[in-house]
Write a protein that holds these residues in place. Structure first.
Motif, PDB file in Angstrom:
ATOM      1  N   ASN A  90       0.819  -1.213   0.000  1.00  0.00           N
ATOM      2  CA  ASN A  90       0.000   0.000   0.000  1.00  0.00           C
ATOM      3  C   ASN A  90       0.852   1.263   0.000  1.00  0.00           C
ATOM      4  N   SER A  91       2.059   1.140  -0.527  1.00  0.00           N
ATOM      5  CA  SER A  91       2.975   2.281  -0.587  1.00  0.00           C
ATOM      6  C   SER A  91       2.997   2.895  -1.983  1.00  0.00           C
ATOM      7  N   ALA A  92       3.188   4.192  -2.023  1.00  0.00           N
ATOM      8  CA  ALA A  92       3.603   4.890  -3.235  1.00  0.00           C
ATOM      9  C   ALA A  92       4.996   5.430  -2.954  1.00  0.00           C
ATOM     10  N   TYR A  93       5.674   5.864  -3.995  1.00  0.00           N
ATOM     11  CA  TYR A  93       6.995   6.467  -3.815  1.00  0.00           C
ATOM     12  C   TYR A  93       7.020   7.814  -4.526  1.00  0.00           C
ATOM     13  N   LEU A  94       7.844   8.700  -4.016  1.00  0.00           N
ATOM     14  CA  LEU A  94       8.074   9.992  -4.659  1.00  0.00           C
ATOM     15  C   LEU A  94       9.570  10.237  -4.693  1.00  0.00           C
ATOM     16  N   ILE A  95      10.137  10.131  -5.889  1.00  0.00           N
ATOM     17  CA  ILE A  95      11.549  10.473  -6.071  1.00  0.00           C
ATOM     18  C   ILE A  95      11.599  11.990  -6.205  1.00  0.00           C
ATOM     19  N   ASN A  96      12.145  12.596  -5.178  1.00  0.00           N
ATOM     20  CA  ASN A  96      11.949  14.005  -4.900  1.00  0.00           C
ATOM     21  C   ASN A  96      13.224  14.765  -5.247  1.00  0.00           C
ATOM     22  N   GLY A  97      13.491  14.886  -6.569  1.00  0.00           N
ATOM     23  CA  GLY A  97      14.725  15.533  -6.997  1.00  0.00           C
ATOM     24  C   GLY A  97      14.456  16.567  -8.076  1.00  0.00           C
ATOM     25  N   GLU A 225      -3.631  11.445  -6.641  1.00  0.00           N
ATOM     26  CA  GLU A 225      -5.065  11.172  -6.780  1.00  0.00           C
ATOM     27  C   GLU A 225      -5.354  10.455  -8.086  1.00  0.00           C
ATOM     28  N   LEU A 226      -4.703  10.877  -9.169  1.00  0.00           N
ATOM     29  CA  LEU A 226      -4.913  10.248 -10.463  1.00  0.00           C
ATOM     30  C   LEU A 226      -4.414   8.806 -10.454  1.00  0.00           C
ATOM     31  N   ILE A 227      -3.248   8.587  -9.871  1.00  0.00           N
ATOM     32  CA  ILE A 227      -2.684   7.235  -9.800  1.00  0.00           C
ATOM     33  C   ILE A 227      -3.576   6.322  -8.959  1.00  0.00           C
ATOM     34  N   LYS A 228      -4.068   6.829  -7.843  1.00  0.00           N
ATOM     35  CA  LYS A 228      -4.974   6.033  -6.996  1.00  0.00           C
ATOM     36  C   LYS A 228      -6.234   5.649  -7.766  1.00  0.00           C
ATOM     37  N   ASN A 229      -6.790   6.598  -8.507  1.00  0.00           N
ATOM     38  CA  ASN A 229      -8.037   6.341  -9.233  1.00  0.00           C
ATOM     39  C   ASN A 229      -7.828   5.322 -10.354  1.00  0.00           C
ATOM     40  N   GLU A 234      -5.264   1.263  -2.866  1.00  0.00           N
ATOM     41  CA  GLU A 234      -5.298   2.032  -1.617  1.00  0.00           C
ATOM     42  C   GLU A 234      -3.869   2.402  -1.227  1.00  0.00           C
ATOM     43  N   ILE A 235      -3.641   3.690  -1.013  1.00  0.00           N
ATOM     44  CA  ILE A 235      -2.313   4.176  -0.647  1.00  0.00           C
ATOM     45  C   ILE A 235      -2.334   4.625   0.813  1.00  0.00           C
ATOM     46  N   ASP A 259      -3.023  12.903   1.986  1.00  0.00           N
ATOM     47  CA  ASP A 259      -3.889  12.479   3.087  1.00  0.00           C
ATOM     48  C   ASP A 259      -3.480  11.094   3.590  1.00  0.00           C
ATOM     49  N   CYS A 260      -2.185  10.854   3.608  1.00  0.00           N
ATOM     50  CA  CYS A 260      -1.659   9.592   4.131  1.00  0.00           C
ATOM     51  C   CYS A 260      -0.315   9.881   4.795  1.00  0.00           C
ATOM     52  N   SER A 261       0.263   8.874   5.430  1.00  0.00           N
ATOM     53  CA  SER A 261       1.514   9.096   6.152  1.00  0.00           C
ATOM     54  C   SER A 261       2.690   9.208   5.183  1.00  0.00           C
ATOM     55  N   ILE A 262       3.716   9.892   5.642  1.00  0.00           N
ATOM     56  CA  ILE A 262       4.936  10.121   4.856  1.00  0.00           C
ATOM     57  C   ILE A 262       6.096   9.402   5.530  1.00  0.00           C
ATOM     58  N   ILE A 263       6.861   8.658   4.747  1.00  0.00           N
ATOM     59  CA  ILE A 263       8.052   7.977   5.254  1.00  0.00           C
ATOM     60  C   ILE A 263       9.266   8.560   4.534  1.00  0.00           C
TER      61      ILE A 263
END
Length: 282
Positions: A90-97, A225-229, A234-235, A259-263
């Protein structure tokens, strides 16, 4: 060069536009339509499953007698980064560069036309999985602002960006478009875009920076939101990866946007994933 073996690695091949989205192998149809000779391709190699030995010429040059295995890792840096993220179902990732890649790992491809129009892609991941993700401009505007101000003899360090942006009370955002890639005057581009959207003038560095932070947060929120839809997934958490994790205010904006937790994952996620695949293979 290291082994004498030529390989066609899956994660890099998946970015070529030459694979069949369903079976994740070379598309005969695309090769035929584009009149590309099939002789340029070979069987796809999947990372973590294959290793070759360092070739004899290099062993001799280095005066080494022991065979050294060379592991086939994901050739694509973001594919390595996602391995370094330690995702759950139930994880998504964000490569934040400089570029931002936000997505999920799936066992199937998603070829919905809505995703196509919004620029979502299916790229290869470990164990023949798919990284279904959006690719947007990330911290590039912040880097460009720093470079522009530096040329104007205002040497503001990245660590000061957070404190400046916090001093602004603006909650608005603008669209970060391809114009940000080509402009030589990013400060005025931001001002112009803000004025066209809100009919209001901004001048202070605090406001200019705050608008970019807000806009990045809005981009990430819309993409998730688009990816979830489209994935019907469920993320519960998003794992942040990359150099943007060093920016405390950007992390704060991202927390407010989801609207979910951040790791917080590793900054050098690609290096981490590369090493993990080598350990796994060996």
């Amino acid at each position: 060069y290291l082994t004498g073996e030529k390989v066609w690695e899956y994660t890099i091949a998946s970015t070529s536009g030459l694979l069949n989205a369903e079976n994740r192998d070379w598309s005969k149809t695309i090769f035929q339509k584009l009149e590309i000779p099939s002789t340029i391709k070979g069987e796809l190699t999947h990372p973590g499953t294959t290793s070759y030995f360092l070739k004899d010429e290099i062993l001799k040059e280095l005066d080494i007698s022991q065979n050294i295995p060379i592991v086939c890792v994901p050739g694509h840096d973001s594919a390595c980064a996602v391995i370094g993220a330690n995702l759950d179902n139930n994880s998504a990732y964000l490569i934040n560069g400089t570029w931002s890649l936000l997505g999920v790992e799936l066992s199937k491809t998603i070829t919905d036309l809505v995703g196509l129009k919004k620029g979502l892609v299916n790229e290869g991941s470990l164990e023949k999985k798919i990284r279904f993700m959006s690719m947007t401009i990330g911290t590039l505007p912040l880097q460009s602002l720093r470079n522009q101000w530096k040329k104007e003899n205002e040497n503001i360090d990245f660590k000061d960006f957070s404190n400046l942006a916090k001093n602004s009370i603006l909650n608005n955002h603008i669209e970060i478009t391809e114009e940000f890639l080509i402009t030589s005057d990013i400060e005025n581009l931001i001002k112009d875009k803000y004025f066209k959207k809100y009919r209001c003038v901004i001048n202070s560095k605090e406001d200019i920076l705050r608008i970019i932070y807000n806009s990045l947060g809005n981009n990430y929120r819309e993409s998730l939101e688009l990816i979830k839809n489209l994935s019907n997934k469920e993320i519960n958490n998003v794992v942040l990866l990359g150099g943007g994790n060093q920016d405390s205010f950007l992390i704060e904006i991202i927390r407010k946007s989801f609207d979910c937790s951040i790791i917080i994952g590793p900054i050098e996620a690609s290096v981490t994933g590369n090493a993990l695949i080598q350990f796994k293979s060996l």
